[in-house]
Structure formats: C-alpha cells, structure tokens
Design a protein around this motif. Structure first.
Motif, PDB file in Angstrom:
ATOM      1  N   UNK A   4       0.884  -1.306   0.144  1.00 13.22           N
ATOM      2  CA  UNK A   4       0.086   0.118   0.065  1.00 13.22           C
ATOM      3  C   UNK A   4       0.859   1.278   0.063  1.00 13.22           C
ATOM      4  N   UNK A   5       2.017   1.074   0.550  1.00 13.54           N
ATOM      5  CA  UNK A   5       2.967   2.197   0.655  1.00 13.54           C
ATOM      6  C   UNK A   5       3.421   2.640  -1.074  1.00 13.54           C
ATOM      7  N   UNK A   6       3.894   1.617  -1.504  1.00 10.15           N
ATOM      8  CA  UNK A   6       4.112   1.847  -2.978  1.00 10.15           C
ATOM      9  C   UNK A   6       3.034   2.422  -3.788  1.00 10.15           C
ATOM     10  N   UNK A   7       1.928   1.709  -3.699  1.00  9.18           N
ATOM     11  CA  UNK A   7       0.711   2.201  -4.437  1.00  9.18           C
ATOM     12  C   UNK A   7       0.382   3.534  -3.896  1.00  9.18           C
ATOM     13  N   UNK A   8       0.304   3.962  -2.813  1.00  7.74           N
ATOM     14  CA  UNK A   8       0.224   5.543  -2.566  1.00  7.74           C
ATOM     15  C   UNK A   8       1.291   6.289  -3.203  1.00  7.74           C
ATOM     16  N   UNK A   9       2.501   5.800  -3.223  1.00  9.83           N
ATOM     17  CA  UNK A   9       3.489   6.768  -3.702  1.00  9.83           C
ATOM     18  C   UNK A   9       3.399   6.860  -5.312  1.00  9.83           C
ATOM     19  N   UNK A  10       3.305   5.722  -5.886  1.00 10.51           N
ATOM     20  CA  UNK A  10       2.687   5.562  -7.568  1.00 10.51           C
ATOM     21  C   UNK A  10       1.536   6.598  -7.520  1.00 10.51           C
ATOM     22  N   UNK A  11       0.403   6.636  -6.884  1.00 10.62           N
ATOM     23  CA  UNK A  11      -0.570   7.087  -7.226  1.00 10.62           C
ATOM     24  C   UNK A  11      -0.345   8.796  -7.187  1.00 10.62           C
ATOM     25  N   UNK A  12       0.096   9.315  -5.980  1.00 14.22           N
ATOM     26  CA  UNK A  12       0.465  10.669  -5.448  1.00 14.22           C
ATOM     27  C   UNK A  12       1.337  10.873  -6.863  1.00 14.22           C
ATOM     28  N   UNK A  13       2.354  10.126  -7.304  1.00 12.95           N
ATOM     29  CA  UNK A  13       3.294  10.562  -8.435  1.00 12.95           C
ATOM     30  C   UNK A  13       2.313  10.987  -9.748  1.00 12.95           C
ATOM     31  N   UNK A  14       1.490  10.148  -9.833  1.00 10.46           N
ATOM     32  CA  UNK A  14       0.469  10.271 -11.082  1.00 10.46           C
ATOM     33  C   UNK A  14      -0.548  11.465 -10.756  1.00 10.46           C
ATOM     34  N   UNK A  15      -0.583  12.166  -9.707  1.00 11.96           N
ATOM     35  CA  UNK A  15      -1.431  13.087  -9.671  1.00 11.96           C
ATOM     36  C   UNK A  15      -2.768  12.945  -8.669  1.00 11.96           C
ATOM     37  N   UNK A  16      -3.049  11.748  -8.306  1.00 13.47           N
ATOM     38  CA  UNK A  16      -4.118  11.402  -7.584  1.00 13.47           C
ATOM     39  C   UNK A  16      -4.025  11.777  -6.155  1.00 13.47           C
ATOM     40  N   UNK A  17      -5.402  12.031  -5.661  1.00 15.41           N
ATOM     41  CA  UNK A  17      -5.208  12.573  -4.163  1.00 15.41           C
ATOM     42  C   UNK A  17      -5.440  11.337  -3.392  1.00 15.41           C
ATOM     43  N   UNK A  18      -4.711  11.051  -2.467  1.00 19.24           N
ATOM     44  CA  UNK A  18      -4.885   9.939  -1.302  1.00 19.24           C
ATOM     45  C   UNK A  18      -5.430  10.626  -0.184  1.00 19.24           C
ATOM     46  N   UNK A  19      -6.540  10.479   0.109  1.00 15.51           N
ATOM     47  CA  UNK A  19      -7.192  11.115   1.174  1.00 15.51           C
ATOM     48  C   UNK A  19      -6.713  10.871   2.652  1.00 15.51           C
ATOM     49  N   UNK A  20      -7.415  11.851   3.573  1.00 17.12           N
ATOM     50  CA  UNK A  20      -6.683  11.980   4.791  1.00 17.12           C
ATOM     51  C   UNK A  20      -5.390  12.389   4.656  1.00 17.12           C
ATOM     52  N   UNK A  21      -4.379  12.015   5.552  1.00 13.67           N
ATOM     53  CA  UNK A  21      -3.099  12.474   5.880  1.00 13.67           C
ATOM     54  C   UNK A  21      -2.360  11.860   4.968  1.00 13.67           C
ATOM     55  N   UNK A  22      -2.864  10.756   4.096  1.00 10.54           N
ATOM     56  CA  UNK A  22      -1.910   9.987   3.294  1.00 10.54           C
ATOM     57  C   UNK A  22      -1.390   8.705   3.893  1.00 10.54           C
TER      58      UNK A  22
END
Ligand SMILES: CC[C@H](C(=O)O)C(=O)SCCNC(=O)CCNC(=O)[C@H](O)C(C)(C)COP(=O)(O)OP(=O)(O)OC[C@H]1O[C@@H](n2cnc3c(N)ncnc32)[C@H](O)[C@@H]1OP(=O)(O)O
Ligand SMILES: [Co+2]
Length: 134
Positions: free
Chosen positions: A87-105
């Motif tokens: 999930x950490x790698x997924x969050x990093x990839x998604x943030x990198x793609x410009x998607x918003x991870x909700x909450x404090x990430x």
C-alpha cells in the motif's frame, strides 16, 4: 498494481433493514455489525462466492458517509475496494500520478485489520476507491 476486488460498499439509511433484505430476499450470508469508530462507520460484510458486499452505516457525528447519505437518502454504492500487495508503494505511485490520497496520506487499519487508504472520487471517474493491503 491493483489486484482482486475485495468488496463493494453500499451506504444504507437503515442497517437492520438492509441486513434483512440481503439475508431474506437475497438469501445471502450476512455477518454481524462491526463498529469502526476510527472510520466513523458501522460495517456489515456479506460474503459472496467471488467478493464481498460491505454495508455501511454512519457511526458518530463526524462520519465521512453522512454527507453521502444526505445527498442519497435511499442509500447507494459508496466505494469499491481493490487489493494491493504494497500500500505504501501504491500510495507513492498514485501521488506521483497526480491522484489525491485522502486523509493525511497514511494508511489506517480497516475492517479486516489490514492497512487501507482512499482515493478521491473526482480523480477516478466519480468513483471512491479504497485500497487494502493483503
Ligand atoms: C472500516 C473501514 C471500511 C473498510 O472497508 O475497511 C471502510 O470502507 S470505511 C468507509 C468510510 N470512509 C470513507 O469513505 C473515507 C474516505 N471518504 C472521504 O474522505 C469522504 O467521504 C470524501 C472526501 C470522499 C467525500 O466527503 P464529503 O461527502 O463530506 O465531501 P464532499 O461533499 O465535498 O464531496 C466531494 C465530492 O465528492 C462526491 N462524493 C462524495 N462521496 C462520494 C462517493 N462515495 N462516491 C462518489 N462521489 C462522492 C460529492 O458528491 C462531491 O461531488 P460534487 O460534484 O463536488 O458535489
Ligand atoms: Co470499505
């Protein structure tokens, strides 16, 4: 990156009535209500052969689904949950793609005792996405 569909969540205005519909009219295997105060919901899981349905009902005054039910008083499909291995790698990839991870990430522990996070619906065709690390 995303794997199996872990569950489809439905926000409901009346949890007991929805449970009775799924166990009665739909003949499904309905679990017991589970309070999740850290997420502001009470959840009920319905096991299907190939995935799960998650019934959601607001818990507390700060529930994140209250607004959804105000807009959809009869209830409705609230989110889909995909499984990921990291999930950490997924969050990093998604943030990198410009998607918003909700909450404090940072992931929270979800109803299955696994780390989960949510992606803003406006970034994914109006669909709220939950990721669960398996
Ligand atoms: C125990 C954990 C369990 C598990 O499976 O492990 C869970 O699943 S917990 C589930 C409950 N928790 C969450 O949903 C956390 C993530 N959600 C949020 O942070 C909010 O719900 C958010 C930010 C998605 C929406 O919050 P809110 O409705 O208060 O904000 P807005 O009214 O400003 O909404 C913004 C915009 O998005 C549209 N919206 C809201 N919810 C949904 C939705 N479920 N699906 C699609 N679209 C949604 C809303 O209509 C607004 O659109 P607009 O066009 O601007 O009116
Ligand atoms: Co969920």
């Amino acid at each position: 990156m995303i794997g199996r569909l872990n569950h489809v969540a439905i926000a409901v205005p009346d949890l007991e009535a929805a449970m009775a519909q799924y166990s009665g009219a739909l003949g499904a295997n309905v679990g017991a209500p589970q309070d999740e105060p850290d997420h502001g919901v009470t959840v009920v899981f319905i096991e299907l052969p190939n995935t799960k349905i998650e019934l959601l009902y607001p818990l507390g005054d700060e529930s994140p689904i209250r607004g959804f039910l105000d807009k959809n008083p009869a209830g409705g499909i609230h989110h889909v949950c995909y499984e990921v291995e990291d999930i950490a790698a997924a969050a990093a990839r998604l943030t990198e793609s410009g998607a918003r991870v909700l909450g404090n990430g940072a992931p929270k522990i979800g109803a299955h005792g696994k780390p989960v996070l949510f992606l803003h619906p406006k970034d994914f065709n109006g669909c709220l996405i939950e990721l669960e690390e398996v």
